[in-house]
Design a protein around this motif. Structure first.
Motif, mmCIF file in Angstrom:
data_model
loop_
_atom_site.group_PDB
_atom_site.id
_atom_site.type_symbol
_atom_site.label_atom_id
_atom_site.label_comp_id
_atom_site.label_asym_id
_atom_site.label_seq_id
_atom_site.Cartn_x
_atom_site.Cartn_y
_atom_site.Cartn_z
ATOM 1 N N VAL A 21 0.845 -1.209 0.000
ATOM 2 C CA VAL A 21 0.000 0.000 0.000
ATOM 3 C C VAL A 21 0.876 1.253 0.000
ATOM 4 O O VAL A 21 0.620 2.209 -0.749
ATOM 5 C CB VAL A 21 -0.933 0.003 1.217
ATOM 6 N N CYS A 22 1.926 1.254 0.827
ATOM 7 C CA CYS A 22 2.788 2.430 0.933
ATOM 8 C C CYS A 22 3.542 2.676 -0.375
ATOM 9 O O CYS A 22 3.787 3.829 -0.745
ATOM 10 C CB CYS A 22 3.765 2.235 2.085
ATOM 11 N N ILE A 51 -11.140 -0.216 -0.754
ATOM 12 C CA ILE A 51 -10.974 0.486 -2.030
ATOM 13 C C ILE A 51 -9.628 1.200 -2.070
ATOM 14 O O ILE A 51 -8.886 1.117 -3.055
ATOM 15 C CB ILE A 51 -12.129 1.481 -2.252
ATOM 16 N N GLY A 52 -9.306 1.920 -0.985
ATOM 17 C CA GLY A 52 -8.023 2.618 -0.939
ATOM 18 C C GLY A 52 -6.848 1.664 -1.043
ATOM 19 O O GLY A 52 -5.877 1.918 -1.768
ATOM 20 N N ALA A 53 -6.917 0.541 -0.326
ATOM 21 C CA ALA A 53 -5.837 -0.438 -0.371
ATOM 22 C C ALA A 53 -5.722 -1.067 -1.751
ATOM 23 O O ALA A 53 -4.611 -1.276 -2.257
ATOM 24 C CB ALA A 53 -6.075 -1.519 0.685
ATOM 25 N N ALA A 54 -6.851 -1.373 -2.390
ATOM 26 C CA ALA A 54 -6.826 -2.000 -3.713
ATOM 27 C C ALA A 54 -6.138 -1.094 -4.729
ATOM 28 O O ALA A 54 -5.305 -1.558 -5.530
ATOM 29 C CB ALA A 54 -8.249 -2.321 -4.168
ATOM 30 N N VAL A 55 -6.469 0.198 -4.717
ATOM 31 C CA VAL A 55 -5.854 1.137 -5.652
ATOM 32 C C VAL A 55 -4.348 1.228 -5.423
ATOM 33 O O VAL A 55 -3.553 1.128 -6.358
ATOM 34 C CB VAL A 55 -6.505 2.530 -5.525
ATOM 35 N N CYS A 56 -3.952 1.409 -4.172
ATOM 36 C CA CYS A 56 -2.533 1.578 -3.867
ATOM 37 C C CYS A 56 -1.737 0.312 -4.178
ATOM 38 O O CYS A 56 -0.629 0.382 -4.718
ATOM 39 C CB CYS A 56 -2.344 1.964 -2.401
ATOM 40 N N ILE A 57 -2.288 -0.848 -3.834
ATOM 41 C CA ILE A 57 -1.581 -2.107 -4.108
ATOM 42 C C ILE A 57 -1.457 -2.337 -5.608
ATOM 43 O O ILE A 57 -0.411 -2.770 -6.103
ATOM 44 C CB ILE A 57 -2.298 -3.286 -3.427
ATOM 45 N N ALA A 58 -2.514 -2.034 -6.361
ATOM 46 C CA ALA A 58 -2.460 -2.200 -7.814
ATOM 47 C C ALA A 58 -1.382 -1.310 -8.427
ATOM 48 O O ALA A 58 -0.572 -1.752 -9.245
ATOM 49 C CB ALA A 58 -3.824 -1.889 -8.433
ATOM 50 N N VAL A 113 -3.884 -5.402 -15.862
ATOM 51 C CA VAL A 113 -4.929 -6.371 -15.510
ATOM 52 C C VAL A 113 -4.485 -7.202 -14.310
ATOM 53 O O VAL A 113 -5.220 -7.366 -13.333
ATOM 54 C CB VAL A 113 -5.241 -7.283 -16.716
ATOM 55 N N LEU A 114 -3.242 -7.719 -14.375
ATOM 56 C CA LEU A 114 -2.738 -8.537 -13.276
ATOM 57 C C LEU A 114 -2.566 -7.717 -12.004
ATOM 58 O O LEU A 114 -2.869 -8.184 -10.898
ATOM 59 C CB LEU A 114 -1.405 -9.174 -13.675
ATOM 60 N N SER A 115 -2.076 -6.475 -12.129
ATOM 61 C CA SER A 115 -1.879 -5.648 -10.934
ATOM 62 C C SER A 115 -3.206 -5.346 -10.251
ATOM 63 O O SER A 115 -3.283 -5.339 -9.009
ATOM 64 C CB SER A 115 -1.155 -4.351 -11.304
ATOM 65 N N TRP A 116 -4.252 -5.117 -11.028
ATOM 66 C CA TRP A 116 -5.568 -4.863 -10.426
ATOM 67 C C TRP A 116 -6.142 -6.128 -9.803
ATOM 68 O O TRP A 116 -6.813 -6.067 -8.761
ATOM 69 C CB TRP A 116 -6.533 -4.289 -11.459
#
Length: 251
Positions: free
Chosen positions: A39-40, A117-124, A137-140
């Motif tokens: 996330v960071c 939602i916030g974690a999903a965006v940052c991790i992607a 696609v894979l990152s999301w």
């Protein structure tokens, strides 16, 4: 500097949340270290939403439109989005997002939809920029799966989300401050002359654009000094994350 920013975000999280090899300022369990680092890493790219060709702008649906709006409101790249004002606003937004939840009918506990939602965006964004995933696609898929898993099985892990996003954001600004371009930390107050800490063994007399602060130890973006620092941070992050991963193994 996308990869450099992402690595610095992950390394900063390791430094804050682990005792070995970090400083243990806010120790977390191994799962929090691993997921928080991802996330960071993504959060460390958020200031560049003011640039239409940035990684984070490419990641988001309608990212170029969002980038255009952000750039227009803040004066362009490395202006308002790279300031203390933006940092405070992002941190407040992360806090509000962390409070958003939804309780389906018949359920006895809420689902942390906002933090997920916030974690999903940052991790992607982070996994793509760190080249863990080769395609968006894979990152999301990784981002959504990781965030959904945390929301479902480990909802308490999201307590660190605002701090994680804040650390990633500030680390980005520090990295840009170490280049010749500098950062307008006090925006919208624009000084008549840029402030540069200069005349040391490693720093030449360098004047970045008006209103910015710089300690250009890394020189221009993409320099060999940036590459060296990024390599060291990569090794440090791998060390800390490997230790956290081993701690998750049985026995």
């Amino acid at each position: 500097m996308g990869y450099s920013h992402a690595v610095s975000g992950a390394a900063a999280w390791v430094a804050v949340t682990t005792t070995v090899p970090g400083f243990g300022l806010a120790p977390l369990d191994p799962l929090g270290v691993l997921t928080g680092a991802a996330v960071c890493a993504g959060a460390a790219l958020l200031p560049d939403i003011d640039h239409p060709s940035s990684t984070v702008a490419s990641a988001l649906p309608g990212g170029r439109v969002i980038s255009g709006v952000a750039s227009g409101l803040t004066g362009g790249h490395r202006k308002g989005m790279h300031s203390l004002v933006a940092t405070i606003c992002i941190l407040l937004a992360a806090v509000v997002l962390s409070l958003a939840s939804w309780t389906p009918d018949g359920w006895d506990r809420p689902l942390a939809i906002g933090p997920a939602i916030g974690a999903a965006v940052c991790i992607a964004v982070g996994t793509k920029c760190l080249r863990i995933a080769r395609s968006w696609v894979l990152s999301w898929i990784i981002g959504i799966a990781a965030a959904a898993g945390l929301m479902w099985w480990f909802p308490d892990e999201f307590a660190w989300l605002p701090a994680c996003i804040g650390i990633g954001y500030v680390v980005h600004l520090i990295g840009d401050t170490l280049t010749t371009g500098g950062v307008p930390w006090l925006w919208p107050i624009m000084l008549k002359r840029p402030v540069v800490f200069r005349r040391t063994m490693l720093i030449k007399r360098l004047w970045p654009r008006r209103g910015s602060f710089a300690l250009p130890l890394l020189g221009n973006a993409g320099s060999w000094r940036e590459w060296l620092l990024t390599t060291l941070l990569t090794l440090y992050a791998i060390w800390g994350l490997a230790a956290a991963a081993l701690a998750l193994l049985p026995g």
